[in-house]
Design a protein around this motif. Sequence first.
Motif, PDB file in Angstrom:
ATOM      1  N   ASN A 119     -16.251   8.981   7.063  1.00 48.62           N
ATOM      2  CA  ASN A 119     -15.366   8.512   8.132  1.00 48.62           C
ATOM      3  C   ASN A 119     -16.124   7.564   9.051  1.00 48.62           C
ATOM      4  OD1 ASN A 119     -13.874  11.455   7.728  1.00 48.62           O
ATOM      5  ND2 ASN A 119     -12.493   9.838   8.426  1.00 48.62           N
ATOM      6  N   THR A 314     -19.344   2.030   8.740  1.00 47.41           N
ATOM      7  CA  THR A 314     -18.308   0.985   8.738  1.00 47.41           C
ATOM      8  C   THR A 314     -18.410   0.045   7.547  1.00 47.41           C
ATOM      9  OG1 THR A 314     -19.720  -0.426  10.133  1.00 47.41           O
ATOM     10  CG2 THR A 314     -18.146   1.017  11.254  1.00 47.41           C
ATOM     11  N   VAL A 317     -15.295  -1.085   5.334  1.00 47.31           N
ATOM     12  CA  VAL A 317     -14.093  -0.602   6.010  1.00 47.31           C
ATOM     13  C   VAL A 317     -13.460  -1.778   6.746  1.00 47.31           C
ATOM     14  CG1 VAL A 317     -13.149   1.039   7.683  1.00 47.31           C
ATOM     15  CG2 VAL A 317     -15.117   1.683   6.288  1.00 47.31           C
ATOM     16  N   ASP A 320      -9.615  -3.692  11.163  1.00 47.37           N
ATOM     17  CA  ASP A 320      -8.431  -3.065  11.759  1.00 47.37           C
ATOM     18  C   ASP A 320      -8.565  -1.543  11.728  1.00 47.37           C
ATOM     19  OD1 ASP A 320      -5.718  -1.681  11.222  1.00 47.37           O
ATOM     20  OD2 ASP A 320      -5.124  -3.570  12.169  1.00 47.37           O
ATOM     21  N   GLU A 321      -9.000  -1.001  10.598  1.00 44.01           N
ATOM     22  CA  GLU A 321      -9.163   0.444  10.456  1.00 44.01           C
ATOM     23  C   GLU A 321     -10.289   0.962  11.338  1.00 44.01           C
ATOM     24  OE1 GLU A 321     -10.319   3.654   6.922  1.00 44.01           O
ATOM     25  OE2 GLU A 321      -9.427   1.707   6.384  1.00 44.01           O
ATOM     26  N   THR A 324      -8.954   1.163  14.939  1.00 46.28           N
ATOM     27  CA  THR A 324      -8.020   2.282  15.100  1.00 46.28           C
ATOM     28  C   THR A 324      -8.762   3.609  15.151  1.00 46.28           C
ATOM     29  OG1 THR A 324      -6.280   1.059  13.928  1.00 46.28           O
ATOM     30  CG2 THR A 324      -6.011   3.437  14.117  1.00 46.28           C
ATOM     31  N   SER A 325      -9.694   3.803  14.219  1.00 44.86           N
ATOM     32  CA  SER A 325     -10.461   5.050  14.204  1.00 44.86           C
ATOM     33  C   SER A 325     -11.308   5.188  15.460  1.00 44.86           C
ATOM     34  CB  SER A 325     -11.345   5.092  12.956  1.00 44.86           C
ATOM     35  OG  SER A 325     -12.034   6.306  12.866  1.00 44.86           O
ATOM     36  N   GLU A 348      -1.369   0.133  12.803  1.00 46.81           N
ATOM     37  CA  GLU A 348      -0.845   1.408  13.292  1.00 46.81           C
ATOM     38  C   GLU A 348      -0.814   1.429  14.814  1.00 46.81           C
ATOM     39  OE1 GLU A 348      -3.374   4.345  11.408  1.00 46.81           O
ATOM     40  OE2 GLU A 348      -1.929   4.548   9.770  1.00 46.81           O
TER      41      GLU A 348
END
Length: 639
Positions: A119, A314, A317, A320-321, A324-325, A348
Amino acid sequence: MSEKTVDRFNEEKSTFSIRGADTPDLATGVAAIRNVLATLPLRAGVYRMQDARGDVLYVGKARALKNRVANYTQVDRLPKRLQRMVSLTRSMTIVTTNNEAEALLLEAQLIKHYRPAYNVLLRDDKSFPFILLRSDHDFPRVQKHRGARRAVGNYYGPFASAGSVNNTLNALQKLFLLRSCTDSFFKTRDRPCLLYQIKRCSAPCVGRIDAAGYAELVADAKSFLGGKSTQVQAKLGAQMQAAAEAMDFELAAVLRDRLKALTFIQGTQAINAEGVGDADIFALACKDGVIGIQAFFIRGGQNWGHRSFFPAHTTDVPEDEVMTSFLTQFYEEVPPAKSILLDRDLAEGALLSEALGERAGYKVSLSVPQRGDRRRLMDQAKRNAVEALERRLAESTTQARLLREVAELFDLPEPPDRIEIYDNSHIQGSNALGAMVVAGPEGFRKGQYRKFNIKGNEAQTNDDFGMMREVFRRRFARQLEEAPDRDDGTWPDLVLIDGGRGQLNAAKAVLEDLGIEDVCLVGVAKGPHHGRDGREVFHMMDGREFQLPVNAPVLFYLQRLRDEVHRFVIGAHREKRAKAMGASPLDEVPGIGPARKKALLMHFGTGRAVRNASLEDLKRAPGVSAGVAQQVYDFYHAR
């Protein structure tokens, strides 16, 4: 998870799990996911992927769990990072939620708890400081606050740093003369303290201002912190004019000084955010695979500081993701501003806005500013993000070069990822303490520092070598018990000891007794002039000793490591010594609370007199029952 979370979410272990070796196996991982897939509902929720040992690899959320998890079985469409994750997956845990917004909130909570390897992680998860204006006292106190917000009052923040809070607190003291002392200090005053003398407090403790006058100051402070500084300025100007017309020149001079302080504060704002209101501003920069995010905190049109963040994990990745995370984890503890300004639209964004609003209890909007003051602030945030990232890359390049030199210097197979440095501190054996600090490619890892209270297991506490043996035995015996496979990143690649040949041999003997032979130990001793010339002597395990040129960068780096452990252990020793100075021999007696301890000391005068008192004398002490007297007597006369 909290009780509230347990009530809202339903967690279920996967019906099927495939156990296997830790070695990656893509087919086994896909089979484990397919077995779980058959039991998944078309509901919103969060899933956790776990390896053969049950460690969490990844936490994800979905609007429909079955559809989202099914994507992981189509390995040809996955990036290499996720293929590696699937190859390690052996089981899953499923949590169903009422909607996708709740799933997003729970995902952030679980990421922060488990810190999964796949993550995006917010590295800097320290709590942010706030200003607390308490309301549980007739004369409210203004103070700096961190942590859970349990005290009753108004919280203002977050501030980017303790320095930003301190500057604002100084401004509040100069402008509004609010007290900053504790309630106990407030109660015991019979004359004004120094803050009153230097015009930073109105001295409500001794009645120099009444409750109504102090309440007016508190109201002005709330207006200032709420962004209404112009109103406060106009009010002070009118009061100063009225005092001058009434020929109360002393009061007029005080108001003039407060007005000057307010004007100075308004002029020293590094960012002019007037008219923006409450907003958090985020801008992202990416270079060479490293991502940096710059955050500005604007409250009431005032700049409350800025901070740079560099999320981990990262690689590959999408930006944008990452954003958001980052935002979901950032707002896990920090209350969001009503307006969040971003440098890009998020796929999102609407979901994130809904989730943050649900948590905060008010509407939170996400937007990309296009013009005006907000656009100007966003451009400034972008410039700061790029500059901070470039500094970070430059520092990491220098750090990588230094670690390569360290590896060459001490014959390590590769640059060390974890360096542990040890030192001891005591005064003639009293309050003995050992300490360990940890450093890595990213700098000092202060969350992994450790203190060791020396118990004298190996030798007397005034024996430096015995102290070092005890510290190493406790540290590495526990390490063998908790991480015998040495694959969790907590085993050191290099160990530095602040000391010479004796300390090095003591540590080496302990590791040999424990069967540890592959950890590199190095002693760092002061040179012939006790370190005044910077010529430290490095002692190796094979008996070699050498010094480095006084201008060698790697020497400066190793000195910095040694100085950090020295700073940490000295500070910890001082804390322990200060605590011991206030201790009483009665503290060791079980069942004796503060009231009875005070009664005994008031009656007998000293702890030694209590220890030497007879049972009958103890019984005659006021507030001490026969049972307590017997307990104290038995403690000191065990034989």
